[in-house]
Motif scaffolding. Structure first.
Motif, PDB file in Angstrom:
ATOM      1  N   PRO A  19      11.307  10.062  -2.887  1.00 28.79           N
ATOM      2  CA  PRO A  19      11.360   8.591  -2.880  1.00 28.79           C
ATOM      3  C   PRO A  19      11.789   8.048  -1.517  1.00 28.79           C
ATOM      4  O   PRO A  19      12.758   8.515  -0.924  1.00 28.79           O
ATOM      5  CB  PRO A  19      12.415   8.277  -3.952  1.00 28.79           C
ATOM      6  CG  PRO A  19      12.375   9.459  -4.871  1.00 28.79           C
ATOM      7  CD  PRO A  19      12.099  10.645  -3.987  1.00 28.79           C
ATOM      8  N   LEU A  20      11.037   7.060  -1.029  1.00 31.47           N
ATOM      9  CA  LEU A  20      11.309   6.460   0.277  1.00 31.47           C
ATOM     10  C   LEU A  20      11.521   4.958   0.114  1.00 31.47           C
ATOM     11  O   LEU A  20      10.672   4.258  -0.435  1.00 31.47           O
ATOM     12  CB  LEU A  20      10.139   6.722   1.233  1.00 31.47           C
ATOM     13  CG  LEU A  20      10.177   5.999   2.586  1.00 31.47           C
ATOM     14  CD1 LEU A  20      11.388   6.427   3.402  1.00 31.47           C
ATOM     15  CD2 LEU A  20       8.881   6.239   3.361  1.00 31.47           C
ATOM     16  N   THR A  21      12.661   4.485   0.600  1.00 32.81           N
ATOM     17  CA  THR A  21      12.983   3.053   0.566  1.00 32.81           C
ATOM     18  C   THR A  21      13.182   2.562   1.987  1.00 32.81           C
ATOM     19  O   THR A  21      13.892   3.191   2.772  1.00 32.81           O
ATOM     20  CB  THR A  21      14.268   2.797  -0.244  1.00 32.81           C
ATOM     21  OG1 THR A  21      14.095   3.282  -1.580  1.00 32.81           O
ATOM     22  CG2 THR A  21      14.590   1.312  -0.283  1.00 32.81           C
ATOM     23  N   ALA A  50      10.549  -6.905  10.271  1.00 31.10           N
ATOM     24  CA  ALA A  50       9.573  -5.808  10.204  1.00 31.10           C
ATOM     25  C   ALA A  50       8.206  -6.488  10.204  1.00 31.10           C
ATOM     26  O   ALA A  50       7.612  -6.734   9.152  1.00 31.10           O
ATOM     27  CB  ALA A  50       9.770  -4.956   8.960  1.00 31.10           C
ATOM     28  N   ALA A  51       7.756  -6.813  11.382  1.00 32.34           N
ATOM     29  CA  ALA A  51       6.507  -7.562  11.517  1.00 32.34           C
ATOM     30  C   ALA A  51       5.478  -6.738  12.277  1.00 32.34           C
ATOM     31  O   ALA A  51       5.829  -5.872  13.068  1.00 32.34           O
ATOM     32  CB  ALA A  51       6.761  -8.884  12.249  1.00 32.34           C
ATOM     33  N   MET A 110       4.792   0.185   9.298  1.00 33.61           N
ATOM     34  CA  MET A 110       5.694   1.273   8.919  1.00 33.61           C
ATOM     35  C   MET A 110       6.305   1.026   7.548  1.00 33.61           C
ATOM     36  O   MET A 110       6.344   1.914   6.693  1.00 33.61           O
ATOM     37  CB  MET A 110       6.808   1.420   9.962  1.00 33.61           C
ATOM     38  CG  MET A 110       6.384   1.931  11.318  1.00 33.61           C
ATOM     39  SD  MET A 110       7.778   2.069  12.451  1.00 33.61           S
ATOM     40  CE  MET A 110       8.743   3.365  11.648  1.00 33.61           C
ATOM     41  N   ALA A 111       6.779  -0.194   7.327  1.00 27.93           N
ATOM     42  CA  ALA A 111       7.489  -0.512   6.086  1.00 27.93           C
ATOM     43  C   ALA A 111       6.615  -0.307   4.848  1.00 27.93           C
ATOM     44  O   ALA A 111       7.081   0.174   3.811  1.00 27.93           O
ATOM     45  CB  ALA A 111       7.996  -1.952   6.126  1.00 27.93           C
ATOM     46  N   CYS A 112       5.317  -0.653   4.955  1.00 30.83           N
ATOM     47  CA  CYS A 112       4.466  -0.603   3.765  1.00 30.83           C
ATOM     48  C   CYS A 112       4.186   0.821   3.288  1.00 30.83           C
ATOM     49  O   CYS A 112       3.645   1.020   2.198  1.00 30.83           O
ATOM     50  CB  CYS A 112       3.160  -1.355   4.003  1.00 30.83           C
ATOM     51  SG  CYS A 112       1.995  -0.521   5.085  1.00 30.83           S
ATOM     52  N   ARG A 162       9.421   1.546  -1.901  1.00 29.26           N
ATOM     53  CA  ARG A 162      10.019   0.227  -2.119  1.00 29.26           C
ATOM     54  C   ARG A 162      10.437  -0.374  -0.789  1.00 29.26           C
ATOM     55  O   ARG A 162      10.886   0.327   0.105  1.00 29.26           O
ATOM     56  CB  ARG A 162      11.260   0.315  -3.020  1.00 29.26           C
ATOM     57  CG  ARG A 162      10.958   0.575  -4.486  1.00 29.26           C
ATOM     58  CD  ARG A 162      12.134   0.143  -5.350  1.00 29.26           C
ATOM     59  NE  ARG A 162      13.389   0.746  -4.902  1.00 29.26           N
ATOM     60  CZ  ARG A 162      14.593   0.218  -5.146  1.00 29.26           C
ATOM     61  NH1 ARG A 162      14.705  -0.913  -5.784  1.00 29.26           N
ATOM     62  NH2 ARG A 162      15.676   0.833  -4.736  1.00 29.26           N
ATOM     63  N   ILE A 163      10.259  -1.697  -0.673  1.00 32.04           N
ATOM     64  CA  ILE A 163      10.705  -2.419   0.515  1.00 32.04           C
ATOM     65  C   ILE A 163      11.746  -3.452   0.081  1.00 32.04           C
ATOM     66  O   ILE A 163      11.460  -4.308  -0.765  1.00 32.04           O
ATOM     67  CB  ILE A 163       9.543  -3.130   1.228  1.00 32.04           C
ATOM     68  CG1 ILE A 163       8.434  -2.147   1.582  1.00 32.04           C
ATOM     69  CG2 ILE A 163      10.042  -3.838   2.483  1.00 32.04           C
ATOM     70  CD1 ILE A 163       7.201  -2.813   2.185  1.00 32.04           C
TER      71      ILE A 163
END
Length: 350
Positions: free
Chosen positions: A167-169, A176-177, A183-185, A189-190
């Motif tokens: 799991p990666l959060t 985070a634009a 990267m975030a997507c 979970r974000i």
């Protein structure tokens, strides 16, 4: 006159000594740098955040609670620890005990080159050597984006965690634009603070053109290429409609790849509606499914500390003596050179 001659000789000797010392120190520094290159370039540091949280709470209790309350709190803590030991002992008697949940925390502070990717690579490799599917990786991410290929690599590093089904959060406290959101997507979970900046799913490229100025001053500028589209637009030459059209076509294709990447990792997002280059603050980003929950990284980690062991993992790279002495100047020059290179080579940016 004689005094001036003696003073000049003394000054020459002094300068000679200073230069000699400088050369010796430079050789020593260069030798040390070569040795470091051949040997250890950096090391991993791990800190257990549970201990830090507990220490903070204990400090506050020491200042706020009276003696009777402190004794009562201490007694309750001992009872809790005793119960935990008994539980672990019972589990061990029944067979091989299952390790409790572990959370590994990584930091990524991105610049236009995503320079922190080198550290991120080492940290992820370290975590993957131990982490299992019952653990979790939390990445505290801050970035406004940058070079396409650099952030593509950074996103691929995070994808390694997902490929291992761990799991990666991703937690976003400020921004985070663009490449940062790319990267975030990747995460399962974000989480974002209410006024964190997210989105900017678009591509931009810009460069000045000095052709008219050069022509006015009778200065010729020639570019020689092999390949029809080796150079589409330039800073000093005359840009053609054909070259501009090809440049825009490449931008559009990069944007399509970006949208496909977001759609692949966050199918709940209406990509057509959000891939306009706009940004959203945390609350609005949740409305369009760019994030999953409004929560700061501090709040999330503190809540996890009640049921999991939390480890902050950092890769620390040793800096050479020249870098330590001239770090600020080096960084400024690097930014200037990078911008010139980007403009002259038509690099595309997230």
């Amino acid at each position: 006159m004689e005094f001036l001659i003696e003073y000049g000789l003394f000054l020459a000797k002094a300068v000679t000594v200073v230069v000699a010392i400088g050369i010796v120190l430079g050789l020593i520094a260069a030798a040390g740098q070569k040795t470091r290159k051949k040997g250890d370039k950096g090391h991993i540091e791990v800190h257990k955040l549970n201990d830090r949280f507990k220490q903070m709470a204990d400090t506050l209790k020491q200042a706020v609670l009276d003696e009777a309350d402190r004794k009562s709190e201490l007694k309750a803590e001992k009872k809790r620890l005793k119960a935990e030991r008994a539980e672990k002992k019972a589990a061990k008697g029944q067979g091989e005990p299952t390790p409790g949940k572990r959370v590994f925390v990584l930091d990524f502070n991105g610049d236009i080159k995503a320079s922190a990717t080198d550290r991120l690579r080492e940290e992820i490799s370290t975590v993957l050597s131990l982490a299992s599917t019952s653990d979790e990786v939390v990445v505290k991410l801050e970035s406004g984006g940058g070079l396409v290929h650099s952030y593509g690599l950074a996103s691929s590093q995070l994808a390694r965690i997902r490929q291992r089904h761990i799991p990666l959060t991703v937690c976003v406290d400020k921004v985070a634009a663009s490449g940062g959101y790319m990267m975030a997507c990747v995460a399962d979970r974000i989480l974002a603070a209410p006024f964190a900046v997210l989105g900017s799913i678009g591509v931009v490229a810009q460069l000045p053109n000095f052709h008219k100025l050069l022509k006015k001053n009778n200065v010729d500028f020639e570019v020689f290429t092999a390949g029809e589209y080796k150079r589409t637009v330039t800073m000093f030459g005359e840009n053609t409609k054909k070259g501009r059209d090809k440049f825009v076509e490449d931008l559009e294709d990069t944007h399509v790849l970006f949208k496909e990447f977001v759609a692949e990792h966050r199918p709940q997002v209406d990509v057509a509606a959000v891939a306009t280059g706009e940004i959203w603050f945390g609350r609005r980003a949740q409305d369009v499914n760019l994030i999953d929950e409004l929560k700061t990284s501090d709040e999330y980690l503190l809540s996890l500390s009640e049921k999991a062991d939390i480890f902050e993992v950092n890769y620390v790279q040793k800096k050479s003596l020249p870098k330590k002495l001239g770090f600020a100047a080096e960084e400024s020059m690097d930014r200037l050179l990078l911008r010139w290179w980007q403009r002259s080579n038509n690099q595309r940016w997230f």
